[in-house]
Design a protein around this motif. Sequence first.
Motif, PDB file in Angstrom:
ATOM      1  N   VAL A  62       4.439   3.974  18.927  1.00  0.00           N
ATOM      2  CA  VAL A  62       4.256   3.555  17.527  1.00  0.00           C
ATOM      3  C   VAL A  62       4.353   2.130  17.329  1.00  0.00           C
ATOM      4  O   VAL A  62       4.861   1.326  18.051  1.00  0.00           O
ATOM      5  N   LEU A  63       3.706   1.668  16.062  1.00  0.00           N
ATOM      6  CA  LEU A  63       3.639   0.329  15.745  1.00  0.00           C
ATOM      7  C   LEU A  63       3.109   0.270  14.317  1.00  0.00           C
ATOM      8  O   LEU A  63       2.673   0.905  13.729  1.00  0.00           O
ATOM      9  N   TYR A  64       3.340  -0.960  13.675  1.00  0.00           N
ATOM     10  CA  TYR A  64       2.756  -1.335  12.450  1.00  0.00           C
ATOM     11  C   TYR A  64       3.022  -0.568  11.322  1.00  0.00           C
ATOM     12  O   TYR A  64       2.237   0.242  10.795  1.00  0.00           O
ATOM     13  N   SER A  65       4.198  -0.218  11.027  1.00  0.00           N
ATOM     14  CA  SER A  65       4.786   0.782  10.010  1.00  0.00           C
ATOM     15  C   SER A  65       4.471   0.067   8.551  1.00  0.00           C
ATOM     16  O   SER A  65       4.473  -1.270   8.439  1.00  0.00           O
ATOM     17  N   ARG A  66       4.405   0.987   7.765  1.00  0.00           N
ATOM     18  CA  ARG A  66       4.329   0.794   6.185  1.00  0.00           C
ATOM     19  C   ARG A  66       5.033   1.817   5.461  1.00  0.00           C
ATOM     20  O   ARG A  66       5.210   2.781   5.683  1.00  0.00           O
ATOM     21  N   PHE A 123      -2.567   0.994   5.963  1.00  0.00           N
ATOM     22  CA  PHE A 123      -1.962   0.181   4.776  1.00  0.00           C
ATOM     23  C   PHE A 123      -1.857   1.334   3.534  1.00  0.00           C
ATOM     24  O   PHE A 123      -2.637   1.972   3.212  1.00  0.00           O
ATOM     25  N   LEU A 124      -0.473   1.409   2.876  1.00  0.00           N
ATOM     26  CA  LEU A 124      -0.309   2.630   1.746  1.00  0.00           C
ATOM     27  C   LEU A 124      -0.443   1.715   0.522  1.00  0.00           C
ATOM     28  O   LEU A 124       0.077   0.660   0.270  1.00  0.00           O
ATOM     29  N   LEU A 140      -3.453   5.927  -1.719  1.00  0.00           N
ATOM     30  CA  LEU A 140      -4.609   5.667  -0.715  1.00  0.00           C
ATOM     31  C   LEU A 140      -3.764   5.041   0.358  1.00  0.00           C
ATOM     32  O   LEU A 140      -2.831   4.278   0.569  1.00  0.00           O
ATOM     33  N   VAL A 141      -4.595   5.539   1.474  1.00  0.00           N
ATOM     34  CA  VAL A 141      -4.420   4.983   2.814  1.00  0.00           C
ATOM     35  C   VAL A 141      -5.736   4.203   3.363  1.00  0.00           C
ATOM     36  O   VAL A 141      -6.955   5.009   3.154  1.00  0.00           O
ATOM     37  N   VAL A 142      -5.504   2.902   3.675  1.00  0.00           N
ATOM     38  CA  VAL A 142      -6.880   2.421   4.181  1.00  0.00           C
ATOM     39  C   VAL A 142      -6.416   1.743   5.673  1.00  0.00           C
ATOM     40  O   VAL A 142      -5.314   1.375   5.860  1.00  0.00           O
ATOM     41  N   GLY A 143      -7.583   1.976   6.546  1.00  0.00           N
ATOM     42  CA  GLY A 143      -7.192   1.676   7.925  1.00  0.00           C
ATOM     43  C   GLY A 143      -8.173   1.766   8.675  1.00  0.00           C
ATOM     44  O   GLY A 143      -9.316   1.845   8.375  1.00  0.00           O
ATOM     45  N   ASN A 144      -8.002   1.279   9.995  1.00  0.00           N
ATOM     46  CA  ASN A 144      -8.911   0.951  11.172  1.00  0.00           C
ATOM     47  C   ASN A 144      -9.340   2.237  11.948  1.00  0.00           C
ATOM     48  O   ASN A 144      -8.361   2.699  12.720  1.00  0.00           O
ATOM     49  N   PRO A 191      -6.738  -4.375   6.837  1.00  0.00           N
ATOM     50  CA  PRO A 191      -6.905  -4.367   5.425  1.00  0.00           C
ATOM     51  C   PRO A 191      -5.542  -4.361   4.589  1.00  0.00           C
ATOM     52  O   PRO A 191      -4.541  -3.987   4.951  1.00  0.00           O
ATOM     53  N   PHE A 192      -5.683  -4.898   3.255  1.00  0.00           N
ATOM     54  CA  PHE A 192      -4.627  -5.073   2.588  1.00  0.00           C
ATOM     55  C   PHE A 192      -5.125  -4.670   0.972  1.00  0.00           C
ATOM     56  O   PHE A 192      -6.335  -5.457   0.614  1.00  0.00           O
ATOM     57  N   PHE A 193      -4.683  -4.040   0.264  1.00  0.00           N
ATOM     58  CA  PHE A 193      -4.928  -3.746  -1.197  1.00  0.00           C
ATOM     59  C   PHE A 193      -4.015  -4.384  -2.290  1.00  0.00           C
ATOM     60  O   PHE A 193      -3.037  -4.437  -2.007  1.00  0.00           O
ATOM     61  N   ILE A 194      -4.697  -4.846  -3.332  1.00  0.00           N
ATOM     62  CA  ILE A 194      -4.047  -4.939  -4.549  1.00  0.00           C
ATOM     63  C   ILE A 194      -5.166  -4.658  -5.766  1.00  0.00           C
ATOM     64  O   ILE A 194      -6.427  -4.716  -5.345  1.00  0.00           O
ATOM     65  N   VAL A 195      -4.596  -4.372  -6.986  1.00  0.00           N
ATOM     66  CA  VAL A 195      -5.551  -4.117  -7.938  1.00  0.00           C
ATOM     67  C   VAL A 195      -5.461  -5.707  -8.988  1.00  0.00           C
ATOM     68  O   VAL A 195      -4.325  -6.128  -9.084  1.00  0.00           O
ATOM     69  N   TYR A 196      -6.640  -6.008  -9.264  1.00  0.00           N
ATOM     70  CA  TYR A 196      -6.697  -7.262 -10.193  1.00  0.00           C
ATOM     71  C   TYR A 196      -7.828  -7.255 -11.083  1.00  0.00           C
ATOM     72  O   TYR A 196      -8.945  -6.703 -10.552  1.00  0.00           O
ATOM     73  N   ASN A 197      -7.724  -7.245 -12.330  1.00  0.00           N
ATOM     74  CA  ASN A 197      -8.874  -7.484 -13.368  1.00  0.00           C
ATOM     75  C   ASN A 197      -9.824  -6.115 -13.300  1.00  0.00           C
ATOM     76  O   ASN A 197     -10.821  -5.965 -13.214  1.00  0.00           O
TER      77      ASN A 197
END
Length: 391
Positions: A62-66, A123-124, A140-144, A191-197
């Motif tokens: 396992v690795l890279y937890s969120r 990323f969650l 959302l989950v975004v990942g590779n 990947p990393f998410f934010i909402v803006y505008n």
Amino acid sequence: MRVQSFLIGGFLGLLQVASCSPTPKSLPQPPTRVERTAPTSTFSNNVIFSPPSNAGWTDPRVLYSRVIELSDGSLIATWENYSPEPPLVYYPIYKSLDGGVTWSEVGKVEDQVNGWGMRYQPFLYELPQAIGNYPAGTILVVGNSIPTDLSQTKIDVYASTDGGENWDFVSSIASGGEARPTNGLTPVWEPFFIVYNNQLICYYADQRDSSYGQKLVHQTTSNLLTWSSTVDDVHDTSNYIARPGMPVLTLLPNGNYIYLYEVCGTDGCRLHYRLTSNPLNLINATAYSLVSTAGTRPVSSPFVVWSSVGGANGSIIVSSGSQSNIFVNKNLGASGYWVEYSVPQPRAYSRTLMTFKEDDNLLAIMGAGFLPPSSVNQVSLSVVDLTALGI
């Protein structure tokens, strides 16, 4: 940055404009809060998941937890899962209804479109507002998505409107080449998410531009189905071998964002950051090295959150892959004000941080161990009281 077949990445490939999405289900409005009491005591290194030792799990297991807190008060977590193949690897979804003390598996994010598996860098994110037809509260989950032979990379988005139990493919953001952090290859990473505008922004690392070993970019969407072309955020025009990677950011109370990243290739993967009021124009923001008052320069796999604790400006809190300590800045990111604090959560590659919505004096720190060789990795969580730390 990801080394060899697993190691720290941040890189480039072919832009793929997304389509092909099911109509999202609607969330109950308003969401019902989970009947739980926010943690009143802290705990250290609580093990959430430990893979079986004799079941064919691939190193690093396992690795890279969120982890995030949902608007209903529950917590959900995921990580890279190196389970035996077949079946294809996936992101497990675990949920806690008691502030992180106990957990149960409630769902899986499985590759529905490529036949490769969901392999690296999940990323969650919970939408704070509607984006297109996806209502506020959509998870959302975004990942590779990467095949077993690591020959391709693809950043894909999945959505859940039932608290993380069921997931549907939404869109693809970017596609790239072989998943190895070697200059001249063309993967996309982290990947990393934010909402803006009223837009959702996806920041990631990109190796597809032949002018750079690696650079940082972003793309935006107003509907979650189609994505803009890439915009450069960080690149080094004088050093091809520079590899800025692993971008993360958070909003500060003065309206600025702190954008944090590592710089491999030319600076040993040490952490750097930028401050800007416009997260769509990072390329013109001044870059700073993160150096603590004790002289420490943290290295690799950054994460950052903000808490209102610590004075009029609150506290920026940073984790890195090289220290168990966290790094705290009470001066809105001003250089020279980063102070180290000891925490009980062990050092790990790409730990994640989370402050609780109803009491951001409490900081959750989750890790899942180290890059290979690391045959004893497990996912664990600590919750610390920032005031008790002296922040």
